[in-house]
Design a protein around this motif. Sequence first.
Motif, PDB file in Angstrom:
ATOM      1  N   CYS A 106       4.692  12.130  -1.077  1.00 33.82           N
ATOM      2  CA  CYS A 106       6.096  12.237  -1.499  1.00 33.82           C
ATOM      3  C   CYS A 106       6.549  11.019  -2.301  1.00 33.82           C
ATOM      4  CB  CYS A 106       7.001  12.399  -0.282  1.00 33.82           C
ATOM      5  SG  CYS A 106       6.830  13.989   0.571  1.00 33.82           S
ATOM      6  N   LEU A 107       5.983   9.844  -2.014  1.00 33.23           N
ATOM      7  CA  LEU A 107       6.464   8.601  -2.603  1.00 33.23           C
ATOM      8  C   LEU A 107       5.584   8.064  -3.728  1.00 33.23           C
ATOM      9  CD1 LEU A 107       7.591   6.846   0.707  1.00 33.23           C
ATOM     10  CD2 LEU A 107       9.047   7.956  -0.994  1.00 33.23           C
ATOM     11  N   GLY A 108       4.594   8.846  -4.151  1.00 38.90           N
ATOM     12  CA  GLY A 108       3.884   8.492  -5.369  1.00 38.90           C
ATOM     13  C   GLY A 108       2.609   7.693  -5.234  1.00 38.90           C
ATOM     14  N   SER A 175       1.687  -4.158 -10.476  1.00 42.42           N
ATOM     15  CA  SER A 175       1.680  -2.764 -10.913  1.00 42.42           C
ATOM     16  C   SER A 175       0.462  -1.996 -10.400  1.00 42.42           C
ATOM     17  CB  SER A 175       1.724  -2.685 -12.438  1.00 42.42           C
ATOM     18  OG  SER A 175       0.622  -3.358 -13.008  1.00 42.42           O
ATOM     19  N   LYS A 176      -0.618  -2.696 -10.099  1.00 41.40           N
ATOM     20  CA  LYS A 176      -1.821  -2.049  -9.581  1.00 41.40           C
ATOM     21  C   LYS A 176      -2.119  -2.640  -8.212  1.00 41.40           C
ATOM     22  CE  LYS A 176      -6.523  -0.785 -10.957  1.00 41.40           C
ATOM     23  NZ  LYS A 176      -7.537  -0.827 -12.020  1.00 41.40           N
ATOM     24  N   TRP A 177      -1.902  -1.856  -7.171  1.00 43.26           N
ATOM     25  CA  TRP A 177      -1.982  -2.417  -5.827  1.00 43.26           C
ATOM     26  C   TRP A 177      -2.683  -1.490  -4.835  1.00 43.26           C
ATOM     27  CZ3 TRP A 177       0.428   0.852  -2.487  1.00 43.26           C
ATOM     28  CH2 TRP A 177       1.546   1.568  -2.938  1.00 43.26           C
ATOM     29  N   ALA A 178      -3.159  -2.123  -3.769  1.00 39.58           N
ATOM     30  CA  ALA A 178      -3.682  -1.407  -2.608  1.00 39.58           C
ATOM     31  C   ALA A 178      -3.035  -2.014  -1.375  1.00 39.58           C
ATOM     32  CB  ALA A 178      -5.200  -1.533  -2.528  1.00 39.58           C
ATOM     33  N   ARG A 223       9.342   0.637  -1.009  1.00 40.45           N
ATOM     34  CA  ARG A 223       9.786  -0.626  -1.589  1.00 40.45           C
ATOM     35  C   ARG A 223       8.789  -1.217  -2.578  1.00 40.45           C
ATOM     36  NH1 ARG A 223      12.554  -3.130   3.961  1.00 40.45           N
ATOM     37  NH2 ARG A 223      14.210  -1.558   4.060  1.00 40.45           N
ATOM     38  N   MET A 224       7.559  -0.731  -2.532  1.00 36.22           N
ATOM     39  CA  MET A 224       6.551  -1.223  -3.459  1.00 36.22           C
ATOM     40  C   MET A 224       6.452  -0.379  -4.729  1.00 36.22           C
ATOM     41  SD  MET A 224       3.508  -2.209  -0.728  1.00 36.22           S
ATOM     42  CE  MET A 224       2.365  -2.851  -1.958  1.00 36.22           C
ATOM     43  N   SER A 225       6.944   0.835  -4.675  1.00 34.14           N
ATOM     44  CA  SER A 225       6.788   1.760  -5.814  1.00 34.14           C
ATOM     45  C   SER A 225       7.890   1.587  -6.851  1.00 34.14           C
ATOM     46  CB  SER A 225       6.779   3.208  -5.302  1.00 34.14           C
ATOM     47  OG  SER A 225       5.712   3.408  -4.404  1.00 34.14           O
TER      48      SER A 225
END
Length: 225
Positions: A106-108, A175-178, A223-225
């Motif tokens: 749902c959150l991408g 922008s690119k995270w895990a 909060r990260m998206s």
Amino acid sequence: MIVYGKQVIMYLLEHHREKIQEIYLSKDIEPKLFSMIARNNQVILRLDNKKAQSLAKGGNHQGFLAKIIPPAQTPLKDIKKFDKLLVLCGITDVGNIGAIFRSAYCLGVDGIILGVSESISYEGVLRSSVGAMLDIPFCISKNILDIINELKNEDFFCYGADMRGENIQEVNVKSKWALFLGNEGDGLNRKILSKLDKIVSVKIKSGFNSLNVSVAAGILINRMS
């Protein structure tokens, strides 16, 4: 693979009808709903409640069950092509895993890596995710430390969730995270924490000192998206 529950079956019929092999009904339903289920010559079988309970292994099937093609893993090499990943470290509760899949979809979030040393019940995860497990790429890997190295080699910035971490609201997220999440009992172990780029947390305003891992995951992803 057998799944059950009205909400899950309705989701599969709407979004993944091609994965359904047979549908089982153990109670009468309204004609309009039956016609929708039977669309495209869907195979429908009637079961008595005893047989339905057996297929659902005692779960609350609500009269709706289906035999489906099991979800397939996505190769790690393809998962690494994405930009937003979750890595679940030692989380084995299928309710929590399913809830995380649902929030992630749902959150991408683009994909999920399940770091488990034992097999998990796809049936349980699919049901608790209300079908979202079929919509987000995932793979299983036993060695999280290797995963961290592989992701860093692909320019992922690796975040870990820990109650002692920096408030996520004050972090400038790459922008690119895990995002790495540990189980509720132990969290992320020291070896994993030491290899991650930044440790983040959800700051809690009350005296209570923890959140359910699936709830924390949803807040952090948002909060990260």
